[in-house]
Design a protein around this motif. Structure first.
Motif, PDB file in Angstrom:
ATOM      1  N   THR A   1      52.738  80.682  18.345  1.00  0.00           N
ATOM      2  CA  THR A   1      52.061  81.563  19.292  1.00  0.00           C
ATOM      3  C   THR A   1      50.619  81.809  18.876  1.00  0.00           C
ATOM      4  O   THR A   1      49.700  81.729  19.698  1.00  0.00           O
ATOM      5  CB  THR A   1      52.815  82.904  19.410  1.00  0.00           C
ATOM      6  OG1 THR A   1      54.151  82.636  19.802  1.00  0.00           O
ATOM      7  CG2 THR A   1      52.155  83.821  20.416  1.00  0.00           C
ATOM      8  N   GLY A   2      50.394  82.091  17.608  1.00  0.00           N
ATOM      9  CA  GLY A   2      49.032  82.306  17.116  1.00  0.00           C
ATOM     10  C   GLY A   2      48.168  81.076  17.248  1.00  0.00           C
ATOM     11  O   GLY A   2      46.993  81.150  17.645  1.00  0.00           O
ATOM     12  N   THR A   3      48.728  79.927  16.935  1.00  0.00           N
ATOM     13  CA  THR A   3      47.983  78.684  17.057  1.00  0.00           C
ATOM     14  C   THR A   3      47.635  78.388  18.508  1.00  0.00           C
ATOM     15  O   THR A   3      46.530  77.940  18.819  1.00  0.00           O
ATOM     16  CB  THR A   3      48.807  77.513  16.469  1.00  0.00           C
ATOM     17  OG1 THR A   3      49.176  77.846  15.136  1.00  0.00           O
ATOM     18  CG2 THR A   3      48.030  76.224  16.481  1.00  0.00           C
ATOM     19  N   THR A   4      48.543  78.659  19.402  1.00  0.00           N
ATOM     20  CA  THR A   4      48.296  78.450  20.819  1.00  0.00           C
ATOM     21  C   THR A   4      47.190  79.367  21.328  1.00  0.00           C
ATOM     22  O   THR A   4      46.310  78.946  22.078  1.00  0.00           O
ATOM     23  CB  THR A   4      49.583  78.685  21.620  1.00  0.00           C
ATOM     24  OG1 THR A   4      50.594  77.831  21.121  1.00  0.00           O
ATOM     25  CG2 THR A   4      49.382  78.415  23.083  1.00  0.00           C
TER      26      THR A   4
ATOM     27  N   LYS B   1      65.411  82.034   9.740  1.00  0.00           N
ATOM     28  CA  LYS B   1      64.100  82.494   9.282  1.00  0.00           C
ATOM     29  C   LYS B   1      63.048  81.395   9.421  1.00  0.00           C
ATOM     30  O   LYS B   1      61.890  81.683   9.716  1.00  0.00           O
ATOM     31  CB  LYS B   1      64.193  82.996   7.853  1.00  0.00           C
ATOM     32  CG  LYS B   1      65.128  84.165   7.735  1.00  0.00           C
ATOM     33  CD  LYS B   1      64.624  85.192   6.813  1.00  0.00           C
ATOM     34  CE  LYS B   1      65.735  86.208   6.717  1.00  0.00           C
ATOM     35  NZ  LYS B   1      65.441  87.509   6.700  1.00  0.00           N
ATOM     36  N   SER B   2      63.434  80.145   9.234  1.00  0.00           N
ATOM     37  CA  SER B   2      62.490  79.035   9.416  1.00  0.00           C
ATOM     38  C   SER B   2      62.043  78.942  10.870  1.00  0.00           C
ATOM     39  O   SER B   2      60.860  78.734  11.151  1.00  0.00           O
ATOM     40  CB  SER B   2      63.127  77.712   8.982  1.00  0.00           C
ATOM     41  OG  SER B   2      63.436  77.736   7.615  1.00  0.00           O
ATOM     42  N   ILE B   3      62.975  79.096  11.777  1.00  0.00           N
ATOM     43  CA  ILE B   3      62.643  79.079  13.205  1.00  0.00           C
ATOM     44  C   ILE B   3      61.739  80.249  13.550  1.00  0.00           C
ATOM     45  O   ILE B   3      60.782  80.101  14.315  1.00  0.00           O
ATOM     46  CB  ILE B   3      63.932  79.075  14.056  1.00  0.00           C
ATOM     47  CG1 ILE B   3      64.672  77.752  13.878  1.00  0.00           C
ATOM     48  CG2 ILE B   3      63.616  79.333  15.522  1.00  0.00           C
ATOM     49  CD1 ILE B   3      66.047  77.724  14.503  1.00  0.00           C
ATOM     50  N   LEU B   4      62.000  81.406  12.982  1.00  0.00           N
ATOM     51  CA  LEU B   4      61.167  82.585  13.221  1.00  0.00           C
ATOM     52  C   LEU B   4      59.735  82.360  12.730  1.00  0.00           C
ATOM     53  O   LEU B   4      58.775  82.687  13.424  1.00  0.00           O
ATOM     54  CB  LEU B   4      61.790  83.806  12.537  1.00  0.00           C
ATOM     55  CG  LEU B   4      61.075  85.124  12.746  1.00  0.00           C
ATOM     56  CD1 LEU B   4      61.115  85.522  14.219  1.00  0.00           C
ATOM     57  CD2 LEU B   4      61.697  86.204  11.880  1.00  0.00           C
ATOM     58  N   ILE B   5      59.575  81.774  11.573  1.00  0.00           N
ATOM     59  CA  ILE B   5      58.236  81.483  11.038  1.00  0.00           C
ATOM     60  C   ILE B   5      57.509  80.503  11.937  1.00  0.00           C
ATOM     61  O   ILE B   5      56.323  80.684  12.261  1.00  0.00           O
ATOM     62  CB  ILE B   5      58.339  80.931   9.597  1.00  0.00           C
ATOM     63  CG1 ILE B   5      58.770  82.037   8.644  1.00  0.00           C
ATOM     64  CG2 ILE B   5      57.006  80.333   9.144  1.00  0.00           C
ATOM     65  CD1 ILE B   5      59.134  81.547   7.259  1.00  0.00           C
TER      66      ILE B   5
END
Length: 127
Positions: A17-20, A7-11
């Protein structure tokens, strides 16, 4: 893998992606021209990506004996737009970020109808 790590990797992946995308939007907003490499080079790039790429993929897949649904998927994947990750690498290494950002945005806009057309055409063609 423990669920807390998964779940940490998923977050992190969702935030990345959003930051990029936000970073690319800021970069493009600071540019003086929307199409950095000129309209002629942009059209050539889109034609190569959307037509020559899938043709080359079809030829090489047929040469190695791929057929059926796997061949259809490979052709459609070859027509997919360039990912935003390439912009991150271009910005990190200072390599033509203006051209890459143009490619990502216009490639996405153009490739969606082309991908739909490929999907329907390949659905009717027996491979």
């Amino acid at each position: 893998m423990p669920s807390i790590i998964e779940k940490s990797i998923l977050i992190l992946s969702r935030a990345g992606t959003g930051t990029t995308m936000f970073s690319m939007g800021l970069f493009m907003a600071m540019q003086t021209k929307i199409i950095a490499c000129g309209p002629r080079l942009t059209v050539v790039g889109i034609v190569l990506k959307c037509l020559a790429g899938p043709v080359a993929m079809a030829i090489s897949c047929i040469a190695v004996g791929l057929h059926g649904d796997a061949l259809r998927v490979a052709i459609i994947q070859a027509a997919l737009p360039q990912s935003i990750t390439s912009f991150v690498y271009a910005k990190e290494y200072g390599l033509h970020t203006d051209v890459i950002s143009t490619s990502v945005v216009f490639g996405l806009i153009v490739s969606l109808p082309i991908l739909i057309a490929y999907y329907f055409i390949l659905g009717y063609v027996k491979l």
